[in-house]
Design an enzyme around this catalytic site. Structure first.
Site, short mmCIF file in Angstrom:
data_model
loop_
_atom_site.label_atom_id
_atom_site.label_comp_id
_atom_site.label_asym_id
_atom_site.label_seq_id
_atom_site.Cartn_x
_atom_site.Cartn_y
_atom_site.Cartn_z
N ASN A 106 0.82 -1.20 0.00
CA ASN A 106 0.00 0.00 0.00
C ASN A 106 0.86 1.26 0.00
OD1 ASN A 106 -1.84 2.02 0.37
ND2 ASN A 106 -2.91 1.07 2.07
N ASP A 107 1.44 1.58 1.15
CA ASP A 107 2.16 2.84 1.27
C ASP A 107 3.32 2.97 0.28
OD1 ASP A 107 0.44 3.52 3.32
OD2 ASP A 107 1.71 2.57 4.83
N VAL A 108 3.98 1.84 -0.03
CA VAL A 108 5.14 1.92 -0.92
C VAL A 108 4.75 2.17 -2.38
CG1 VAL A 108 6.57 0.45 0.56
CG2 VAL A 108 5.25 -0.59 -1.29
#
Lengths: 468, 104
Positions: A394-396
Site C-alpha cells: 500500500n504505502d510503498v
C-alpha cells in the site's frame, strides 16, 4: 623455537583471531547470493572455534554445568530455527536480537558483582563498559521482545501512545544515564546497576510500543545495531577482542541498515522513532470521503488482462506475507511465463516488516532472484509495463508520496506503479495501510481493485489464467 | 590498563570501519540473511557468558544469572546460524526447466 614459547593464553587468542577472520569472511561472502551460504558456514565454524577455545581458558570452573546448559539450549535454538515459518522471520530476527542483548546485560551485571568488591574502585574504562553493556543490552532485550510481540500479533501492531510520551521517555533515559554516571563516578553499588537495568528495560518497552508496524524495518535494524554494540561493550568489560570486533561488525551492519531503511522511507531516524507515524493524521471519514471512485473487478477480468499482457510487474507487500501467498504468486507467474508474458517482481526496500523481507519470502517460493528487481532498477520500466499487480502493498505504491506535500509520507521514494498502463490492486478491504494513509492510487482511473484474501485471490487468478 | 584500553579502542574503531566497508557491498536482496547472520555473530557474547559463568566461588544466584546468559547465548548462536543457513539455501538463480528442483 618460537612454537615452544606460545602459552595456552596465546593459543586461545590465536583461536579468537581465527574466529574474527571467519566472521569477516562470512560477511564478505554475503555480497554474492551464490556464495552466501558458504560464508555462513565459515562464520559458524569460526564461532565453534571461539567457543571451544574459551573452555581452555586457565582457571575456568563450572565447566560441567556450562556444558549441560549449552546442551539443553542447543536443541531449543535449533528447533526454533528449523520450525519457524519464513513469514515469521521478522519475529525470529527480533527474538534473536533480544536474546543476544539480554545475554550481554547479564554478563555485565555478573562481572560487576565479581570485579567490584565493596572496597575497591573499578578502572574508569571498566565501569563505563559495564554500564554501557548493561544499559544497551537491556534496551535491546526489552525493545526486541516488544517488537516480537507486535510482529507475532500478541499485541496490536498499531502505535500505542500515552500522554507526554516523548518527555516521559526522554526523562527515563536521562535518569538511567544519570545513574550510569553515578556508577562511573565511583558509587559502585549493585543496587544502582540493578536500577539501570530496570530503567533500561522500561525504556526499551516504552520506546518500541509507540512505533507502528510499517516502521518495523527501521526498528529491527536499530535493535540489531544495539545488540552488536552491547556485545562490543561486553568485550571491553572482559578484555576480549573477539567480542569487541564481532560486536562492532554487527553494530556497523545494524547502523547501516537502519540508515538505509530510514532513507527508503524518506524520513529521518528521529522521525521514525519519535514520530509515532500515521496515528492520527487521517481520520476514518477522510479516507471514506475520497474512496468513492474505487472500481472493483473479478478474477476473470484480471486473468484476461494478465494473460494477454506482454510485461507484468508484481509488487508484493506485507499483505503477501500475512496471507502466505508467496507460493501461489510464484505459480501465477509460472502460468503467465508459460504464455510468454515477461514477469518481474518490484521490491521496495521497506516492503514488509524487516529489511529484505519480500526477497526471503519469494526465494522460499523458488522465485529465482534475478527476477527480483530493486526499486531504482524497476521504476523506469513501469512506463512499458502493461499490468502492475499490487499484492498486499500500500504505502510503498502511494503516489501521494511524490506529489502531496501534506501527506505524512511525502518524500518517501515509492514504486511508480501508477506509470503502468493498468494497475490491479489485490487488497483485503478498503482499510488504509498500516500507516493509516489514504492512497490515491486506488481511485486512479487506470486502477481496478480485486478484493479478498491475497492467497485465495491469486489462486482464483491462476485457474482463470489457465482457461483464458 | 590505559594502554590496553587504547588498543581495544583502536580495535573497536577499525572493526567499525571494516564492518561498514564489508556490509555496504551486501545487496538488498540479502538484507534479511545479513540481519540473521549478524544476529548469529553477536551470539559471540556466549564467549563472555562462559567466562563469567566459569568464575569460581560465586553465590548461587549469580550462578543462575551467568548460566542464564550461557543459555541465551547458546540459543542465539545455534538458532542464528541455522536459520541463516535455511534462508540462504533458498536463494537460487533461474534454472532452465525442471532442473530448478534438482539443486537441493
Amino acid at each position: 623455537m618460537i612454537v615452544a614459547s606460545i602459552s595456552r593464553g596465546d593459543w586461545i587468542s590465536l583461536a579468537y583471531i581465527v574466529a574474527i577472520v571467519s566472521f569477516i569472511l562470512a560477511l564478505r561472502f554475503l555480497s554474492n547470493p551464490a556464495h552466501a551460504r558458504k560464508g555462513n558456514l565459515i562464520g559458524a565454524f569460526g564461532m565453534g572455534v571461539a567457543i571451544v577455545a574459551t573452555f581452555f581458558q586457565p582457571g575456568l570452573k563450572n565447566i560441567a554445568a556450562i556444558l549441560i546448559v549449552m546442551a539443553l539450549a542447543t536443541p531449543i535454538g535449533a528447533y526454533a530455527a528449523r520450525a519457524v515459518k519464513m513469514t515469521a522471520m521478522p519475529q525470529m530476527v527480533a527474538l534473536f536480537n533480544g536474546v543476544g542483548g539480554g545475554a550481554a546485560a547479564l554478563v555485565a551485571f555478573a562481572d560487576f558483582h565479581n570485579s567490584a568488591p565493596p572496597a575497591a574502585r573499578l578502572p574508569l574504562n571498566s565501569s563505563i563498559a559495564i554500564v554501557l553493556s548493561a544499559l544497551i543490552g537491556s534496551i535491546s532485550f526489552a525493545g526486541s521482545m516488544i517488537a516480537f510481540a507486535k510482529l507475532q500479533e500478541l499485541i496490536g501492531g498499531r502505535p500505542i501512545q500515552y500522554p507526554g510520551q516523548r518527555f516521559g521517555n526522554l526523562g527515563l533515559l536521562g535518569a538511567v544515564f544519570a545513574l550510569g554516571i553515578a556508577i562511573v563516578a565511583g558509587y559502585e553499588h549493585q543496587l544502582i546497576l540493578g536500577l539501570i537495568i530496570i530503567g533500561a528495560l522500561a525504556f526499551g518497552v516504552l520506546f518500541v510500543l509507540p512505533i507502528g508496524g510499517a516502521d518495523m524495518p527501521v526498528v529491527i535494524a536499530l535493535l540489531n545495531a544495539f545488540t552488536g554494540v552491547a556485545a562490543s561493550a561486553t568485550g571491553f568489560v572482559l578484555h576480549q577482542n573477539v567480542l569487541i570486533v564481532a560486536g562492532m561488525l554487527v553494530g556497523a551492519s545494524g547502523t547501516l541498515l537502519t540508515l538505509m531503511m530510514a532513507r527508503a522511507m524518506g524520513r529521518s531516524i528521529a522521525n521514525v522513532l519519535f514520530g509515532a507515524f500515521g496515528t492520527l493524521q487521517v481520520s476514518a471519514e477522510q479516507v471514506a470521503a475520497s474512496g468513492g471512485a474505487v472500481r472493483p473487478t473479478t478474477p476473470e477480468d484480471v486473468a484476461v488482462m494478465l494473460a494477454y499482457a506482454q510485461r507484468v510487474v508484481i509488487v508484493p507487500g506485507y499483505g503477501l506475507a500475512v496471507a502466505q501467498a508467496q507460493h501461489a504468486v510464484r505459480e501465477l507467474a509460472d502460468q503467465l511465463e508459460k504464455r510468454g508474458v515477461d514477469v518481474k517482481y518490484a521490491i521496495h526496500p521497506v516492503a514488509g516488516r524487516m529489511p529484505g523481507h519480500m526477497n526471503v519470502l519469494l526465494a522460499e517460493a523458488n522465485v529465482p532472484y534475478d527476477q527480483l528487481k530493486e526499486m531504482d532498477e524497476i521504476n523506469p520500466a513501469f512506463d512499458q509495463t502493461d499490468v502492475a499487480l499490487v499484492i498486499g502493498a500500500n504505502d510503498v505504491t502511494n503516489p501521494a508520496a511524490r506529489s502531496d506535500t501534506s501527506s505524512p509520507i511525502y518524500g518517501m521514494p515509492i514504486l511508480n506503479v501508477d506509470h503502468a498502463h493498468n494497475v490491479v490492486v489485490l487488497k483485503r478491504s478498503m482499510n488504509p495501510g498500516f500507516a493509516g494513509i489514504d492512497n490515491p492510487l486506488f481511485v486512479d482511473p487506470k486502477t481496478v481493485m480485486l478484493f479478498g484474501d491475497a492467497k485465495s485471490s491469486v489462486e482464483k487468478l491462476i485457474s482463470a489464467v489457465k482457461t483464458a | 590498563m590505559t594502554g590496553s584500553f587504547l588498543i581495544e579502542l583502536t580495535v573497536l574503531i577499525l572493526a567499525g570501519f571494516l564492518g561498514l566497508e564489508v556490509i555496504s557491498k551486501v545487496p538488498t536482496l540479502l538484507h534479511t540473511p545479513l540481519m540473521s547472520g549478524t544476529n548469529a555473530i553477536h551470539g559471540i557474547v556466549l564467549v563472555g557468558a562462559i567466562v563469567v559463568a566459569g568464575i569460581p566461588g560465586q553465590p548461587f544466584w549469580l550462578h543462575v544469572v551467568t548460566l542464564a546468559a550461557v543459555a541465551l547465548g547458546t540459543g542465539n548462536v545455534v538458532g542464528g546460524f541455522v536459520v541463516t543457513d535455511r534462508m540462504l539455501q533458498m536463494f537460487r538463480r533461474r534454472k532452465p526447466g525442471p532442473e530448478a528442483e534438482k539443486t537441493e
